[in-house]
Scaffold this active site. Sequence first.
Site, PDB file in Angstrom:
ATOM      1  N   ILE A  34      48.663  45.128  47.133  1.00 49.48           N
ATOM      2  CA  ILE A  34      49.541  45.255  45.972  1.00 49.48           C
ATOM      3  C   ILE A  34      50.049  43.886  45.527  1.00 49.48           C
ATOM      4  CG2 ILE A  34      51.710  46.245  45.140  1.00 49.48           C
ATOM      5  CD1 ILE A  34      51.202  48.591  47.089  1.00 49.48           C
ATOM      6  N   LYS A  58      43.301  30.819  55.107  1.00 50.14           N
ATOM      7  CA  LYS A  58      42.540  32.061  54.939  1.00 50.14           C
ATOM      8  C   LYS A  58      42.707  32.677  53.554  1.00 50.14           C
ATOM      9  CE  LYS A  58      42.822  33.319  59.844  1.00 50.14           C
ATOM     10  NZ  LYS A  58      43.295  34.334  60.809  1.00 50.14           N
ATOM     11  N   ASP A  83      55.598  32.374  56.825  1.00 44.08           N
ATOM     12  CA  ASP A  83      55.420  33.507  57.725  1.00 44.08           C
ATOM     13  C   ASP A  83      56.770  34.195  57.905  1.00 44.08           C
ATOM     14  OD1 ASP A  83      54.937  35.305  59.732  1.00 44.08           O
ATOM     15  OD2 ASP A  83      54.125  33.851  61.164  1.00 44.08           O
ATOM     16  N   ASN A 110      57.341  41.453  48.302  1.00 47.68           N
ATOM     17  CA  ASN A 110      56.280  42.442  48.424  1.00 47.68           C
ATOM     18  C   ASN A 110      55.686  42.539  49.825  1.00 47.68           C
ATOM     19  OD1 ASN A 110      53.653  43.897  47.163  1.00 47.68           O
ATOM     20  ND2 ASN A 110      52.992  42.195  48.465  1.00 47.68           N
ATOM     21  N   SER A 157      60.189  48.793  48.897  1.00 50.67           N
ATOM     22  CA  SER A 157      60.558  49.741  49.931  1.00 50.67           C
ATOM     23  C   SER A 157      59.374  50.689  50.110  1.00 50.67           C
ATOM     24  CB  SER A 157      61.843  50.473  49.535  1.00 50.67           C
ATOM     25  OG  SER A 157      62.239  51.382  50.539  1.00 50.67           O
ATOM     26  N   TYR A 184      59.262  51.582  61.104  1.00 53.21           N
ATOM     27  CA  TYR A 184      58.852  51.289  59.721  1.00 53.21           C
ATOM     28  C   TYR A 184      59.846  51.897  58.742  1.00 53.21           C
ATOM     29  CZ  TYR A 184      55.891  50.913  55.561  1.00 53.21           C
ATOM     30  OH  TYR A 184      55.388  50.617  54.307  1.00 53.21           O
ATOM     31  N   LYS A 188      62.180  49.959  55.902  1.00 54.80           N
ATOM     32  CA  LYS A 188      62.072  50.244  54.472  1.00 54.80           C
ATOM     33  C   LYS A 188      63.412  50.716  53.897  1.00 54.80           C
ATOM     34  CE  LYS A 188      59.091  48.333  54.005  1.00 54.80           C
ATOM     35  NZ  LYS A 188      58.550  47.387  52.990  1.00 54.80           N
TER      36      LYS A 188
END
Length: 322
Positions: A34, A58, A83, A110, A157, A184, A188
């Site tokens: 995204i 990368k 990071d 994001n 979120s 998780y 969020k």
Amino acid sequence: MTETFGAKSTADEVLSGVDLKGKRFLVTGASAGIGLETARSLVSHGASVVGAVRDLAKTDRATAPVRDAASQGGGSLELIELDLASLRSVRAGADKLLADGRPFDAIIANAGVMATPFGRTADGFEVQFGTNHLGHFALINRIERLLADHGRLVVLSSQAHRVAGVELDDPNFERQAYDPWVAYGRSKTANSLFAVEFDRRHRDRGLRAAAVMPGNSITDLPRHLSQDDLQGLFETVGKARAEAGLPPAELKAIPQAAATSVWAAVVANKDEIGGHYLEDCAVAPINDTPVPFADGVRSYALDADKARQLWAKSEELTGAAS
């Protein structure tokens, strides 16, 4: 703009006819999924985008579509190594942005990780809470002065916030069994509460912040899940929604999943979305049904008192007092 967008709108459709030349955006996690599509859509409409990525070495090939779109649309892409799982890296990246000094019209937080095995960041935080919330908290507070007056903060979120609220007494799973989905969900919810409190603190200079549920899509985010695990998750979601009398969940294509982010950052009335949780290019309704896979936002993810408590705890953990 008065055009109404929805679940099937793409980022490019949301930005159709919008000239972003002279506008500058910071997008974390801009090298995949995204975030990559968000950056591509913005530069294709003339924006200058700074993409924060974990590994510059990368990233060149991965961001080639963004550079191509920039050359055609008049925008530009710069990359900065950052990071989120390391406060040292966050501070170093933030300080480079501060030294550069150019303002941002919007920051789109994001980047993130999902359902990881138990682990700790470089600073000892549980990986998902540390990366998804605390890394962004430290970054954005350090560079907050770079957000232009009347700018916007968009924090991604997830529907997974419905799984769990924040746990301020044991945010790093030091005294309880670790569950990757609970962790998780907590991270969020923290993302949403961060947007709520940032909005309260900074709206006096026209800054507004909102949380975004992008929609479920197939990116590399579930890389810690096996194919069987992923299929099992889809089946669980489908069964739960059916038992609750809800229509089947629909996966979004990545351009559709990026739409609400760019809508919130550019197109929406910032004073209407400030302090809210958004999905499908709209302010989401509060829905406190316990079904974790339902639509809408649980009220605890917008709770002003909990948002202030989380902010204080996050300052304590990161040393990012503002």
